[in-house]
Design a protein around this motif. Structure first.
Motif, mmCIF file in Angstrom:
data_model
loop_
_atom_site.group_PDB
_atom_site.id
_atom_site.type_symbol
_atom_site.label_atom_id
_atom_site.label_comp_id
_atom_site.label_asym_id
_atom_site.label_seq_id
_atom_site.Cartn_x
_atom_site.Cartn_y
_atom_site.Cartn_z
ATOM 1 N N UNK A 161 38.665 58.940 33.448
ATOM 2 C CA UNK A 161 38.245 60.224 34.021
ATOM 3 C C UNK A 161 37.004 60.783 33.349
ATOM 4 N N UNK A 162 36.721 60.336 32.104
ATOM 5 C CA UNK A 162 35.602 60.909 31.359
ATOM 6 C C UNK A 162 34.261 60.200 31.612
ATOM 7 N N UNK A 163 34.242 59.211 32.505
ATOM 8 C CA UNK A 163 32.981 58.561 32.853
ATOM 9 C C UNK A 163 32.036 59.587 33.479
ATOM 10 N N UNK A 164 30.766 59.580 33.041
ATOM 11 C CA UNK A 164 29.845 60.666 33.388
ATOM 12 C C UNK A 164 29.330 60.605 34.824
ATOM 13 N N UNK A 165 28.913 59.404 35.268
ATOM 14 C CA UNK A 165 28.260 59.298 36.566
ATOM 15 C C UNK A 165 28.350 57.858 37.060
ATOM 16 N N UNK A 188 29.156 51.868 36.435
ATOM 17 C CA UNK A 188 28.767 50.474 36.635
ATOM 18 C C UNK A 188 28.584 49.718 35.325
ATOM 19 N N UNK A 189 28.329 50.431 34.250
ATOM 20 C CA UNK A 189 28.206 49.803 32.939
ATOM 21 C C UNK A 189 29.564 49.607 32.280
ATOM 22 N N UNK A 190 30.576 50.289 32.812
ATOM 23 C CA UNK A 190 31.891 50.314 32.159
ATOM 24 C C UNK A 190 32.909 49.395 32.793
ATOM 25 N N UNK A 191 32.997 49.359 34.127
ATOM 26 C CA UNK A 191 34.199 48.809 34.735
ATOM 27 C C UNK A 191 34.335 47.293 34.659
ATOM 28 N N UNK A 192 33.291 46.555 34.304
ATOM 29 C CA UNK A 192 33.471 45.129 34.031
ATOM 30 C C UNK A 192 34.257 44.915 32.747
ATOM 31 N N UNK A 193 34.292 45.923 31.888
ATOM 32 C CA UNK A 193 35.009 45.820 30.615
ATOM 33 C C UNK A 193 36.440 46.334 30.705
ATOM 34 N N UNK A 194 36.848 46.817 31.888
ATOM 35 C CA UNK A 194 38.192 47.374 32.019
ATOM 36 C C UNK A 194 39.001 46.676 33.110
ATOM 37 N N UNK A 195 38.632 45.441 33.419
ATOM 38 C CA UNK A 195 39.415 44.668 34.383
ATOM 39 C C UNK A 195 40.798 44.376 33.819
ATOM 40 N N UNK A 248 35.073 43.329 41.898
ATOM 41 C CA UNK A 248 35.748 44.615 42.103
ATOM 42 C C UNK A 248 36.374 44.749 43.489
ATOM 43 N N UNK A 249 37.282 43.832 43.830
ATOM 44 C CA UNK A 249 37.935 43.915 45.147
ATOM 45 C C UNK A 249 38.869 45.112 45.239
ATOM 46 N N UNK A 250 39.149 45.501 46.470
ATOM 47 C CA UNK A 250 40.071 46.604 46.721
ATOM 48 C C UNK A 250 41.421 46.036 47.128
ATOM 49 N N UNK A 251 42.469 46.466 46.436
ATOM 50 C CA UNK A 251 43.829 45.969 46.639
ATOM 51 C C UNK A 251 44.778 47.139 46.805
#
Length: 254
Positions: free
Chosen positions: A72-76, A81-88, A48-51
């Motif tokens: 935007x609908x991610x709860x917390x 952390x459970x989601x963003x590996x699936x949205x690269x 998850x680098x910053x670009x």
């Protein structure tokens, strides 16, 4: 697919430099670059680098964003952390339907400039990394989606992005041969003449077709590829310049 990239200062500033506004470039270098992970000789999206990204709301002056789109609908934070590996990555064919991407596809598209990207080739139960870049060595403009997520627990916010992918061209068809996948993929590379079209707002459903028309493989004759050092395991050199230098594997016929 596009999980591994190379991104220099120069590549990331490509669109801003075209304006010829030296004051703006100096401001970017002073206020934004220190908050990125640049220069990146190799980075995996899973770190998850910053670009820098160029958004539809700021087409010439980039913003800092983290790789791995957070809707935007991610709860917390735990849900994040459970989601963003699936949205690269976001499959271009379904960005207007998938819940994670459809709002961003409609209203929040962006461009990410990189020097090139890495893909793995499978041969005799081993993997061999390739580095892919433009033949003219100019920066590559990747189509992306972005979103600004507000943490309901802290009140803070982060900007995140995903790289859009499409079917692989004939070059990527030879390289990206993962047997677990249905077919070769590649990042959606935009021609300079199509960059503004990707960022243009689409206010009605009928306006989405021009965006969909841009989702197609980049011409293979404009790209080149060669094998490089291992990107995983004990042989991995890390985020160093040498990581993108050509390495010959005698056992590999390509």
């Amino acid at each position: 697919m596009c999980y591994d990239i190379k991104a220099s200062y120069e590549a990331q500033l490509k669109r801003a430099i075209r304006r010829g506004d030296l004051n703006a470039i100096a401001e970017i270098e002073e206020k934004l670059i220190p908050f990125t992970d640049l220069p990146i000789h190799h980075a995996s999206g899973f770190s998850h680098p910053e670009l820098l990204i160029y958004t539809n709301r700021s087409p010439d002056f980039p913003e800092v964003a983290t790789w791995g789109l957070v809707p935007h609908w991610i709860r917390d934070q735990e849900h994040l952390e459970k989601t963003w590996n699936n949205t690269l990555n976001a499959r271009g064919e379904t960005i207007f339907e998938k819940p994670s991407f459809r709002d961003s596809a409609k209203d929040h598209r962006c461009i990410v400039f990189i020097d090139g990207f890495y893909e793995h080739h499978h041969f005799n139960k081993k993997t061999y990394p390739f580095f892919i870049q433009r033949k003219d060595n100019l920066p590559i403009a990747l189509a992306g989606l972005w979103c600004e997520w507000k943490n309901p627990e802290t009140g803070g916010s982060i900007k995140t992005f995903s790289i859009v992918t499409t079917n692989g061209n004939s070059l990527l068809a030879k390289i990206h041969n993962n047997p677990k996948l249905k077919g070769p993929r590649m990042p959606l590379i935009l021609k300079e003449s199509n960059e503004d079209s990707w960022l243009n707002p689409a206010e009605r459903h009928m306006d989405f077709q021009p965006i969909k028309d841009l989702i197609k493989p980049y011409p293979e004759e404009n790209l080149k590829a060669f094998t490089v050092n291992k990107l995983r395991g004990k042989e991995y050199l890390g985020n160093v310049k040498e990581i993108s230098q050509e390495v010959i594997y005698e056992e590999l016929e390509f």
